[in-house]
Structure formats: structure tokens, C-alpha cells
Design a protein around this motif. Structure first.
Motif, PDB file in Angstrom:
ATOM      1  N   ASP A   1      24.892   3.778  -3.451  1.00 12.84           N
ATOM      2  CA  ASP A   1      25.904   2.794  -3.188  1.00 12.84           C
ATOM      3  C   ASP A   1      26.810   3.339  -1.805  1.00 12.84           C
ATOM      4  N   THR A   2      26.431   3.099  -0.598  1.00 16.15           N
ATOM      5  CA  THR A   2      26.865   3.812   0.686  1.00 16.15           C
ATOM      6  C   THR A   2      28.412   3.189   0.767  1.00 16.15           C
ATOM      7  N   GLY A   3      28.807   2.022   0.307  1.00 15.58           N
ATOM      8  CA  GLY A   3      30.359   1.606   0.480  1.00 15.58           C
ATOM      9  C   GLY A   3      31.138   2.528  -0.780  1.00 15.58           C
TER      10      GLY A   3
ATOM     11  N   TYR B   1      32.266   5.520   1.402  1.00 17.24           N
ATOM     12  CA  TYR B   1      33.400   5.184   2.628  1.00 17.24           C
ATOM     13  C   TYR B   1      34.917   4.949   1.658  1.00 17.24           C
ATOM     14  N   ARG B   2      34.523   4.207   0.521  1.00 18.88           N
ATOM     15  CA  ARG B   2      35.551   4.111  -0.449  1.00 18.88           C
ATOM     16  C   ARG B   2      36.239   5.415  -0.894  1.00 18.88           C
ATOM     17  N   SER B   3      35.567   6.427  -1.299  1.00 18.25           N
ATOM     18  CA  SER B   3      35.778   7.712  -1.831  1.00 18.25           C
ATOM     19  C   SER B   3      36.746   8.151  -0.794  1.00 18.25           C
TER      20      SER B   3
ATOM     21  N   VAL C   1      39.739   0.638   3.634  1.00 17.48           N
ATOM     22  CA  VAL C   1      38.498   1.241   3.901  1.00 17.48           C
ATOM     23  C   VAL C   1      37.805   0.651   5.172  1.00 17.48           C
ATOM     24  N   SER C   2      37.958  -0.569   5.586  1.00 11.42           N
ATOM     25  CA  SER C   2      37.612  -1.127   7.006  1.00 11.42           C
ATOM     26  C   SER C   2      37.701   0.109   7.976  1.00 11.42           C
ATOM     27  N   VAL C   3      39.244   0.371   7.984  1.00  6.93           N
ATOM     28  CA  VAL C   3      39.371   1.246   9.330  1.00  6.93           C
ATOM     29  C   VAL C   3      38.833   2.507   9.170  1.00  6.93           C
TER      30      VAL C   3
ATOM     31  N   ILE D   1      32.849   9.856  11.305  1.00  3.76           N
ATOM     32  CA  ILE D   1      32.887   9.452  10.012  1.00  3.76           C
ATOM     33  C   ILE D   1      31.423   9.040   9.612  1.00  3.76           C
ATOM     34  N   ARG D   2      31.173   8.090  10.427  1.00  2.00           N
ATOM     35  CA  ARG D   2      30.018   7.420  10.161  1.00  2.00           C
ATOM     36  C   ARG D   2      28.721   8.385  10.176  1.00  2.00           C
ATOM     37  N   GLU D   3      28.790   9.007  11.340  1.00  2.00           N
ATOM     38  CA  GLU D   3      27.802  10.026  11.703  1.00  2.00           C
ATOM     39  C   GLU D   3      27.583  11.031  10.370  1.00  2.00           C
TER      40      GLU D   3
ATOM     41  N   GLY E   1      24.740  -1.332   1.916  1.00  2.47           N
ATOM     42  CA  GLY E   1      25.925  -1.051   2.622  1.00  2.47           C
ATOM     43  C   GLY E   1      25.947  -2.063   3.580  1.00  2.47           C
ATOM     44  N   ARG E   2      26.128  -1.666   5.088  1.00  6.21           N
ATOM     45  CA  ARG E   2      26.207  -2.630   6.005  1.00  6.21           C
ATOM     46  C   ARG E   2      25.268  -2.491   7.179  1.00  6.21           C
ATOM     47  N   ASP E   3      24.683  -1.071   7.067  1.00  2.00           N
ATOM     48  CA  ASP E   3      23.950  -0.805   8.450  1.00  2.00           C
ATOM     49  C   ASP E   3      22.615   0.032   7.924  1.00  2.00           C
ATOM     50  N   ILE E   4      22.358  -0.331   6.734  1.00  2.00           N
ATOM     51  CA  ILE E   4      21.227   0.432   6.092  1.00  2.00           C
ATOM     52  C   ILE E   4      19.896   0.295   6.833  1.00  2.00           C
TER      53      ILE E   4
ATOM     54  N   ALA F   1      38.961 -11.403   6.467  1.00  2.00           N
ATOM     55  CA  ALA F   1      39.528 -10.455   7.451  1.00  2.00           C
ATOM     56  C   ALA F   1      38.587  -9.205   7.464  1.00  2.00           C
ATOM     57  N   ARG F   2      38.068  -8.659   6.177  1.00  2.00           N
ATOM     58  CA  ARG F   2      37.179  -7.474   6.252  1.00  2.00           C
ATOM     59  C   ARG F   2      35.847  -7.994   6.995  1.00  2.00           C
ATOM     60  N   ASP F   3      35.336  -9.105   6.407  1.00  2.00           N
ATOM     61  CA  ASP F   3      34.009  -9.673   7.272  1.00  2.00           C
ATOM     62  C   ASP F   3      34.250  -9.667   8.807  1.00  2.00           C
TER      63      ASP F   3
ATOM     64  N   PHE G   1      36.455  -7.938  10.631  1.00  2.00           N
ATOM     65  CA  PHE G   1      36.326  -6.415  11.141  1.00  2.00           C
ATOM     66  C   PHE G   1      35.062  -5.564  11.013  1.00  2.00           C
ATOM     67  N   ASP G   2      34.382  -5.753   9.860  1.00  2.00           N
ATOM     68  CA  ASP G   2      33.130  -5.030   9.642  1.00  2.00           C
ATOM     69  C   ASP G   2      32.076  -5.488  10.722  1.00  2.00           C
ATOM     70  N   SER G   3      32.097  -6.884  10.716  1.00  2.00           N
ATOM     71  CA  SER G   3      31.102  -7.496  11.986  1.00  2.00           C
ATOM     72  C   SER G   3      31.354  -7.342  13.480  1.00  2.00           C
ATOM     73  N   ASN G   4      32.801  -6.936  13.594  1.00  2.00           N
ATOM     74  CA  ASN G   4      32.929  -6.781  15.174  1.00  2.00           C
ATOM     75  C   ASN G   4      33.374  -5.460  15.380  1.00  2.00           C
ATOM     76  N   ARG G   5      33.200  -4.649  14.633  1.00  2.00           N
ATOM     77  CA  ARG G   5      33.550  -3.032  15.067  1.00  2.00           C
ATOM     78  C   ARG G   5      32.470  -2.708  16.056  1.00  2.00           C
ATOM     79  N   LYS G   6      33.109  -1.582  16.881  1.00  2.00           N
ATOM     80  CA  LYS G   6      31.946  -1.053  18.035  1.00  2.00           C
ATOM     81  C   LYS G   6      30.945  -0.376  17.356  1.00  2.00           C
TER      82      LYS G   6
HETATM   83  O1   DC Z   1      30.257  -2.468  -0.085  1.00  2.00           O
HETATM   84  P1   DC Z   1      31.776  -2.042  -0.301  1.00  2.00           P
HETATM   85  O2   DC Z   1      32.957  -3.243  -0.527  1.00  2.00           O
HETATM   86  O3   DC Z   1      32.199  -1.330  -1.333  1.00  2.00           O
HETATM   87  O4   DC Z   1      32.078  -1.547   1.116  1.00  2.00           O
HETATM   88  C1   DC Z   1      33.495  -1.004   1.567  1.00  2.00           C
HETATM   89  C2   DC Z   1      33.664  -0.820   2.990  1.00  2.00           C
HETATM   90  O5   DC Z   1      32.897   0.258   3.551  1.00  2.00           O
HETATM   91  C3   DC Z   1      33.407  -1.961   3.816  1.00  2.00           C
HETATM   92  O6   DC Z   1      34.725  -2.703   4.297  1.00  2.00           O
HETATM   93  C4   DC Z   1      32.689  -1.520   4.896  1.00  2.00           C
HETATM   94  C5   DC Z   1      32.299  -0.152   4.891  1.00  2.00           C
HETATM   95  N1   DC Z   1      30.775   0.118   4.927  1.00  2.00           N
HETATM   96  C6   DC Z   1      30.055   0.477   5.815  1.00  2.00           C
HETATM   97  O7   DC Z   1      30.677   0.203   7.188  1.00  2.00           O
HETATM   98  N2   DC Z   1      28.901   0.896   5.939  1.00  2.00           N
HETATM   99  C7   DC Z   1      28.313   1.047   4.903  1.00  2.00           C
HETATM  100  N3   DC Z   1      26.885   1.145   4.899  1.00  2.00           N
HETATM  101  C8   DC Z   1      28.882   0.598   3.540  1.00  2.00           C
HETATM  102  C9   DC Z   1      30.320   0.150   3.577  1.00  2.00           C
END
Ligand code: DC
Length: 225
Positions: free
Chosen positions: A35-37, A40-42, A100-102, A109-111, A130-133, A180-182, A184-189
């Protein structure tokens, strides 16, 4: 290719059913669920606990160096540990969700977390959500599924989850936060939420969990033929 080494990537927006389905698929095919989210949450939880500003990338990287995020598989699903302290429910609280989005928008952090995710998948079969798997973490995954659902449906799901966990919950507010989270997550660089070209799109809006899992199993079996 055997099922034991299978890599399944599940991406999609918040509350689209990813983690529920990913857990069940991992059980079905005896794979490790990642669970990659939760990672980021931790980190976000650790930042809030230590009063590290969530918009300070350098300070967050220092903090990430000091923490270890691990998972434990149990009968009811999976537990998340932050430096050996169990945080499974704590990382689902509203304060973490709203910050968590920020935290997850920063490149360094992502790297680091993507490296950790790839390391887990190196020697074992995984279902990773996740979002980018499918696009970044495991672009060579054997199966890629992109789950979507309407905002109303997702807000309703999160609302029920919150109530079950005993958290305060307001449906209209959740709807706004999901939107708002959609956005942000969809438009981040860096590594925005995006369907991989070779991912199968599955709309779960009017489907039960059992129906979604059934569809996903079909997708896995087709890919393995
Ligand atoms: O899936 P989730 O709601 O637990 O994810 C929490 C946040 O982490 C979500 O706002 C976007 C970010 N996230 C991400 O950027 N990349 C991932 N692979 C997983 C989550």
C-alpha cells in the motif's frame, strides 16, 4: 512466468476501491500487498507528530531518513508500522488525509519512497496500489489496472469507512476534500495520477467489491495467458 513472481499495479484516485481490491487479489494469488499510499501517509503522520512543516521538502527528507515504514500481513489484512509503532488507523485520520497530498508532491520524497517500493517488488510477486505504480514505479508490471468511480460514490465509501473507524465524518466535506485531492494529485508536476497507456480501465461506481474483484481476476488471467 509463474504467479509467484507476478507484479500487479493498481492505480486510481482516492477511495476508488484500490486497497480493498488489492488486498483481496494479493490473497487470491498469494502475493505481497504493498500500500504505497500508506508510505506517504506514514511520513505525513511522522511530520505532524514531530511538528515538521509539511511544505518543507528538505526537513521532510531529513525526517524520512530517520524513519522506517514496514508492513505486517495479518489475517484481517495488513498492519502498518512507523519505527516499530503500529500506526495503521492513525494514518487514516483527517489531519493526515488533508496534508498528505502536499508531502507526496515533492520530487526527493517520491524518489526515496519509489526506491523503497521497487526494492520490495524486486524479489517477490506483489500487488501494489497507488497513483504512479503503472506509470513510474513498476512500468514493466505484468498487469495494470486503473480503477475509477464517481466522486459521490467515493465520498460515500470514505464516509462509511470513517464511521466504522469511529472518526467524525461529514459527507459534503469529504466530497469537497476528495475533489481537491483529485485535482492536486492529477495536476502535480512530478508523477501525477495518470492512467498508464497499457492499463485496463475499470469503473467501480455501480459494482460491489466482489464484482470488482471478479473483474480484476479476469484481467489478471487474461494477461497471464
Ligand atoms: O491512496 P491513499 O489515499 O492512501 O493515498 C494518500 C496520498 O498519497 C494521496 O493523496 C496521493 C499520495 N500517493 C501518491 O502520490 N503516490 C502513490 N503511489 C500513493 C499515494
Amino acid at each position: 512466468m509463474t504467479y509467484s513472481n507476478l507484479k500487479i499495479a493498481i492505480d486510481g484516485p482516492a477511495s476508488s476501491g484500490k486497497s480493498t481490491v488489492a488486498k483481496l487479489l494479493a490473497e487470491e494469488f498469494n502475493l505481497v500487498y504493498v500500500d504505497t499510499g500508506a508510505m506517504y501517509r506514514s511520513l505525513t503522520y511522522a511530520a505532524l507528530e514531530t511538528e515538521t512543516p509539511v511544505d518543507d521538502e528538505e526537513k521532510l527528507i531529513e525526517l524520512l531518513d530517520q524513519i522506517e515504514i514496514t508492513f505486517e500481513r495479518v489475517l484481517e489484512g495488513q498492519l502498518v508500522y512507523l519505527n516499530n509503532q503500529e500506526v495503521t488507523d492513525k494514518i487514516r485520520g483527517n489531519n493526515v488525509t488533508n496534508n498528505v497530498s502536499v508531502v507526496s508532491s515533492f520530487g526527493k520524497i517520491r524518489e526515496e519512497l519509489v526506491n523503497q517500493q521497487r526494492e520490495i517488488a524486486k524479489d517477490s510477486g506483489v500487488v501494489m496500489d497507488g497513483r504512479d505504480i503503472g506509470t513510474v514505479v513498476l512500468p514493466e508490471a505484468d498487469v495494470k489496472i486503473f480503477l475509477v468511480a464517481s466522486v459521490d460514490e467515493r465520498a460515500q465509501r470514505r464516509h462509511l469507512e470513517n464511521i466504522e473507524k469511529g472518526f467524525d465524518s461529514n459527507l459534503e466535506k469529504i466530497k469537497e476534500e476528495i475533489q481537491a485531492r483529485d485535482e492536486f494529485d492529477s495536476n502535480r508536476k512530478i508523477s501525477p495520477l495518470k492512467q498508464a497507456k497499457d492499463a485496463v480501465l475499470l469503473d467501480t461506481t455501480s459494482l460491489s467489491i466482489a464484482e470488482v474483484v471478479k473483474e480484476c481476476k479476469k484481467i489478471v488471467k487474461t494477461a497471464m495467458k
